[in-house]
Design a protein around this motif. Structure first.
Motif, short mmCIF file in Angstrom:
data_model
loop_
_atom_site.label_atom_id
_atom_site.label_comp_id
_atom_site.label_asym_id
_atom_site.label_seq_id
_atom_site.Cartn_x
_atom_site.Cartn_y
_atom_site.Cartn_z
N ALA A 274 73.64 35.26 24.40
CA ALA A 274 74.08 36.33 25.31
C ALA A 274 73.67 37.67 24.72
O ALA A 274 73.57 37.82 23.49
N ASP A 275 73.42 38.66 25.59
CA ASP A 275 73.12 40.00 25.09
C ASP A 275 73.69 41.05 26.03
O ASP A 275 74.07 40.75 27.16
N THR A 282 73.18 51.16 22.58
CA THR A 282 73.25 50.13 21.54
C THR A 282 73.10 48.76 22.20
O THR A 282 73.70 48.48 23.24
N PHE A 283 72.27 47.94 21.57
CA PHE A 283 71.97 46.62 22.11
C PHE A 283 72.57 45.56 21.17
O PHE A 283 72.39 45.66 19.95
N MET A 324 73.37 36.83 15.03
CA MET A 324 73.91 38.05 15.64
C MET A 324 72.92 39.18 15.39
O MET A 324 72.30 39.25 14.33
N PHE A 325 72.79 40.06 16.36
CA PHE A 325 71.83 41.16 16.24
C PHE A 325 72.39 42.40 16.91
O PHE A 325 73.00 42.31 17.99
N LEU A 326 72.25 43.52 16.25
CA LEU A 326 72.72 44.80 16.79
C LEU A 326 71.64 45.83 16.50
O LEU A 326 71.12 45.89 15.39
N GLN A 327 71.28 46.62 17.52
CA GLN A 327 70.25 47.65 17.29
C GLN A 327 70.61 48.90 18.08
O GLN A 327 71.09 48.81 19.22
N HIS A 328 70.35 50.05 17.46
CA HIS A 328 70.63 51.32 18.15
C HIS A 328 69.45 52.27 17.95
O HIS A 328 68.99 52.46 16.82
#
Lengths: 396, 260
Positions: A274-275, A282-283, A324-328
């Protein structure tokens, strides 16, 4: 070395000649990257320079030729002994006379990565030659992709081309029926794929059947005739499905493959992801992967399990993992983020802070660090090497 | 007998007066809904093709330039964008269907097509000040907003209708409201102010359209600039080529078409 220089010269002369022809587009990139890892108190590094040249030509309204040639050279630590990454419990099972067989070399190479012709008819596309094959909806793991295994630290990096004949039949605007044949020495050993792709509402789905010869190895036995580890080929038949769409505002995807094996035990692989993008840009993304070929207890990991993971014969050593991935986007040209992979089965974890910077229109810089938190013997133990990568790439 | 030239001149003057007076009188009767429908028709011709140059300028003055081709069909319901330059993104393509409710991206190096969920519409297109939603939302002015006509105003030295568009409750668009200045003469919205999704008083972006030319009988802005008030950046799109009502096959707007 002489041969490398000679081949590079021939290659440049060839592409210059081809470029002189009309309607041929010439483009590509050069990248330089340095990778490092701390192994047993020592920090080692290897530098790779890669030149990729792409050719593309529309030979007629409905005929396209595409190809690319890669030239890669390495400097620094070019021989990595896989045994150095493993716990003593595991390496102690390897006989001393075999310990030098597990060197992983970074050898200079130049090769034709892709070269194909695509012919478009009204409702049919035919692609013949060495080509990219991308299967499945998963971001890090793809149960249906028996041709490639992604690097979990760098999952969007391009994959090698594969020899294949591919037919895509259009069945209306949203449905296609795909056939793929990847030739090996005999029809029986060749890869075959049938896939129906379609869409219902905001969901895309595929149903897939694959047959391929899986070339597993037994890394505890060396085959002196073939000068390689003992090959244990067996037929692998996969029935699977995938989907991608949206639920409650989240982007979601799933991919499943049931593997019916000729000799060994059947297994399945499942990915669910899921995303979401927040209003402040922020993604975030998460993906769960189960592979019943993997083991639930790290004390049961065997030497062959590790080798099959290192040589990309098997996607994961442990049964369950979560990505898990988080990018801004900090500025228009700079994005900072972090990904992490948790091996649920053995409670080990790797965290991977990332940086992407667009230095100019045709140059970007990417960097990541990988830091492992796991007990000795687990999938992401410190012994597997804390380190990182810095890559600069210019496009032409 | 009267001079025929004088009669013709009188008729022409009468027509000219009518031409000047009638639109103004008629315009005063136009409601917000009627005006926005005309804007929507202008924004969304049956089909269109364009080649554009997009320049992103950051606060520090750094620039990034992209050249892309775009095709649109069914009054903006289907959109396809394919990048030509720079080499870094060459042949990357985005397909937006159902007014960007369904988005697919194609990455040529891996030949992979990835379906994106609607939240991806909020993402910046190649780091620009345009989101995918700004580029592909088609008739969102009508379907997602309720228009109210405000007092007419001059903007950029042109006589304009001024509309306030408030987002409907069931809409998931990223803007709570828009203020739009529409040139009375040709119904081109020369300035649009965008307000924050959650705070309707917070002005976040301004779109300015200029260099209006008549192409295939349709007035089209050859220059469009999006000013981002929050980040203090701007993105300019210059139309290098534009055609309206061109024949486009439905096959273009499929996954197969995306890969070609």
């Amino acid at each position: 070395m002489k041969w490398s220089i000679l081949s590079l010269l021939i290659y440049f002369l060839s592409i210059t000649t081809i470029k002189a022809q009309e309607n041929v587009e010439l483009f590509g990139y050069f990248e330089s990257q340095i990778m490092g890892a701390k192994i047993k108190k020592e920090f080692y590094q290897v530098n790779a320079n890669k030149l990729r040249v792409d050719l593309k030509s529309d030979l007629a309204d409905n005929i396209t030729f595409g190809a690319n040639f890669d030239y890669i050279n390495y400097n620094g630590k070019k021989q990595w002994n896989i045994l150095e990454y493993l716990s003593n419990d595991i390496t102690s099972t390897v006989p001393p006379e075999m310990q030098n067989l597990y060197m992983f070399p970074f050898s200079d190479k130049q090769f034709l990565d892709n070269a194909y012709i695509r012919i478009n008819f009204n409702d049919l596309d035919l692609t013949v030659g060495k080509q990219q094959i991308s299967l499945g909806t998963g971001y890090v793991w793809n149960p249906l992709d028996v041709f490639n295994i992604k690097d979990v630290l760098d999952p969007t990096y391009e994959q090698p081309g594969h020899n294949a004949v591919r037919l895509d039949f259009a069945l209306g605007n949203r449905y296609t029926l795909n056939f793929l044949y990847s030739p090996e020495e005999t029809w029986n050993h060749s890869g075959k794929l049938v896939q129906l792709k379609g869409g219902i509402s905001h969901f895309d789905f595929t149903m897939t059947a694959i047959e391929i010869l899986w070339r597993f190895h037994d890394y505890t036995h060396f085959d002196a005739v073939n000068m390689n580890f003992l090959e244990l080929p067996e037929k692998r038949r996969i029935l699977g499905a995938s989907t991608a769409g949206e639920l409650l505002g989240l982007g979601i995807w799933a991919e499943y493959g049931y593997n019916r094996m000729q000799y060994t035990k059947d297994f399945f692989e499942l990915v669910v992801g899921a995303d979401y993008t927040f209003d402040f840009q922020t993604f975030i993304m998460t993906e769960y992967y189960r592979n019943t070929l993997g083991k639930t207890d790290y004390r049961c990991y065997e030497f062959n399990d590790w080798m099959r993971q290192f040589t990309a014969e098997q996607k994961a050593i442990s049964r369950d993992q979560v990505y898990m991935f988080l990018q801004h986007p900090v500025t228009d040209f700079l994005s900072l983020g972090s990904s992490g992979i948790l091996s649920v089965s053995d409670k080990s974890f790797v965290i991977i802070p990332t940086l992407n910077y667009s230095f100019s229109d045709n140059m970007d810089i990417m960097a990541y660090l990988n830091y492992n938190f796991g007990k000795e013997g687990t999938a992401f133990s410190k012994a597997t090497g804390n380190g990182g990568l810095l890559r600069a790439r210019v496009y032409f | 007998m009267k001079n025929p030239n004088r009669i013709i001149r009188t008729i022409l003057i009468a027509w000219a007066i009518q031409l000047l007076v009638i639109p103004v009188a008629y315009g005063q009767e136009l409601t917000g809904v009627e005006i926005i429908k005309k804007v929507n028709e202008l924004f969304n011709p049956a089909t269109s093709y364009g080649k554009s140059k997009m320049t992103i300028v950051t606060t520090s003055g750094q620039k990034r330039t992209f050249v892309f081709e775009s095709w649109s069909k069914d009054r903006g319901e289907k959109n396809l964008v394919r990048y030509l330059q720079p080499s870094r993104v060459k042949d990357q393509a985005t397909l937006m269907l159902n007014h960007a409710d369904d988005i697919w991206m194609y990455f040529p190096r891996t030949q992979r097509v990835r379906k994106l969920a609607t939240h991806a519409k909020k993402q910046k297109m190649q780091g620009s000040d345009f989101s995918y939603e700004d580029m592909g939302s088609g008739d969102a002015f009508i379907t997602d907003f309720t228009p109210v006509r405000l007092d007419d105003e001059n903007m950029e030295e042109q006589e304009c209708y001024k509309l306030e568009l408030t987002r409907k409750q069931d809409s998931d668009l990223s803007y709570s409201r828009l203020i739009m200045w529409i040139v009375k003469e040709n119904f081109v919205p020369i300035v649009i102010d965008y307000y924050d999704e959650k705070d309707p008083t917070r002005h976040i972006k301004r779109l300015v359209q200029s260099n209006i030319r008549i192409i295939d009988s349709i007035p089209a802005a050859m220059n469009t600039v999006m000013y981002n008030k929050g980040d203090n950046t701007q993105t300019e799109i210059e139309m290098l080529e534009i055609q309206f009502n061109v024949p486009l096959s439905d096959d273009m707007f499929t996954e197969r078409g995306l890969k070609k």
